[in-house]
Design an enzyme around this catalytic site. Structure first.
Site, PDB file in Angstrom:
ATOM      1  N   ARG A  92     -53.322  80.589   8.525  1.00  0.00           N
ATOM      2  CA  ARG A  92     -52.170  79.692   8.580  1.00  0.00           C
ATOM      3  C   ARG A  92     -52.579  78.280   8.170  1.00  0.00           C
ATOM      4  O   ARG A  92     -51.847  77.596   7.457  1.00  0.00           O
ATOM      5  CB  ARG A  92     -51.556  79.697   9.984  1.00  0.00           C
ATOM      6  CG  ARG A  92     -50.856  80.982  10.346  1.00  0.00           C
ATOM      7  CD  ARG A  92     -50.384  80.969  11.791  1.00  0.00           C
ATOM      8  NE  ARG A  92     -49.332  79.985  12.009  1.00  0.00           N
ATOM      9  CZ  ARG A  92     -48.859  79.662  13.220  1.00  0.00           C
ATOM     10  NH1 ARG A  92     -49.382  80.222  14.305  1.00  0.00           N
ATOM     11  NH2 ARG A  92     -47.887  78.784  13.339  1.00  0.00           N
ATOM     12  N   CYS A  94     -50.782  72.432  16.422  1.00  0.00           N
ATOM     13  CA  CYS A  94     -50.753  73.896  16.266  1.00  0.00           C
ATOM     14  C   CYS A  94     -49.434  74.264  15.614  1.00  0.00           C
ATOM     15  O   CYS A  94     -48.951  73.555  14.734  1.00  0.00           O
ATOM     16  CB  CYS A  94     -50.954  74.597  17.610  1.00  0.00           C
ATOM     17  SG  CYS A  94     -49.659  74.256  18.828  1.00  0.00           S
TER      18      CYS A  94
END
Length: 285
Positions: free
Chosen positions: A181, A241
């Protein structure tokens, strides 16, 4: 009873102190919105630590912000945790399923509002059960307490501050998402978000901080993980995050190393990755 210096407590420590009248145990388990049933609250109703109240990460949030579980106003937080039986003289232990999804976020949120007597149960429910300790089911009714928050803005970063940091580089942004990611090699689980990372950020996947048995790595191992990612523990750090949940695992690990004055970017990729958001970097860092 007083807490240890470490932000984590063991199942045995909690079992030894669970009858303390000042102690409040809170289940802060969290699941991504796309997760199939049962919900985290369903799991709580089926099985939880004795006397534990349920802390809903999505409910402890600003109701006027469309982003997921953004921090609420101090008075909203005070009402919520007060209803869970938490007062300013309480001692709080938060836990989750044992995957570090939820408990570190709740721990950080308590600290954001000036409450320091909070710890995370290492290994969560998984470790508690493995140690052979008892559980209960159903809701827990707890007398409400008065909670007076003291908002600590230094622990929170908003998007304008992180954008300004692109030029100044005064703070290190440390991203807790997976490497795939972070590099933009896979689609984001949050719908409509661009793949990639905040330019100049460093990557410490939160799973790299944990052992297979749901314990957190030793301080020496944690230092090695951060060093390998190019993170200087002597310089300011902002954790990030997907939506501000696993970023708190980085915050928790840093606290274990004695690095306490860190900040968390609450909007994280759920905000930065929007189609009209700030610049994005992709590929290996």
């Amino acid at each position: 009873m007083t807490f240890l210096h470490d932000p984590l407590v063991s199942p045995q420590w909690l079992a030894d102190h669970i009858a303390d009248p000042k102690l409040r145990v809170i289940d802060a388990s969290y699941k991504m919105p796309a997760a199939r049933p049962p919900t985290a609250h369903d799991d709580y109703l089926a099985r939880h630590l004795p006397g534990a109240a349920f802390y809903d990460v999505d409910a402890v949030a600003d109701p006027d912000n469309p982003l997921p579980h953004m921090v609420p106003q101090p008075e909203q937080f005070a009402r919520y945790v007060g209803a869970l039986g938490v007062g300013n003289d309480s001692l709080v232990v938060v836990y989750d399923a044992g995957n570090y999804l939820g408990a570190p976020r709740a721990w950080w949120t308590f600290k954001l509002y000036g409450f320091e007597n909070v710890r995370v149960l290492e290994g969560g429910l998984k470790a508690w059960l493995a140690a052979g300790h008892a559980v209960e089911n159903g809701e827990v009714a707890t007398p409400a307490q008065d909670f007076a928050p003291r908002f600590d803005a230094a622990r929170l970063r908003k998007i304008d501050q992180v954008i300004a940091n692109l030029d100044s580089e005064a703070e290190q942004v440390v991203d807790a998402r997976s490497r795939e990611r972070f590099e933009g090699a896979v689609a984001e689980p949050w719908p409509g978000r661009r793949p990639g990372r905040i330019p100049g950020s460093r990557n410490v996947p939160f799973t790299d901080l944990l052992n297979a048995d749901a314990t957190m790595k030793s301080p020496d191992e944690l230092r090695a993980v951060f060093a390998a990612a190019g993170v200087d523990l002597e310089k300011p750090i902002v954790s990030s995050c997907g939506s501000g949940v696993t970023a708190a695992v980085i915050t928790l690990a840093l606290k274990r190393l004695g690095v306490d004055r860190t900040a968390l970017y609450d909007g994280s990729w759920a905000e930065w990755g929007l189609p009209d958001g700030p610049p994005v970097a992709t590929g290996p860092a």
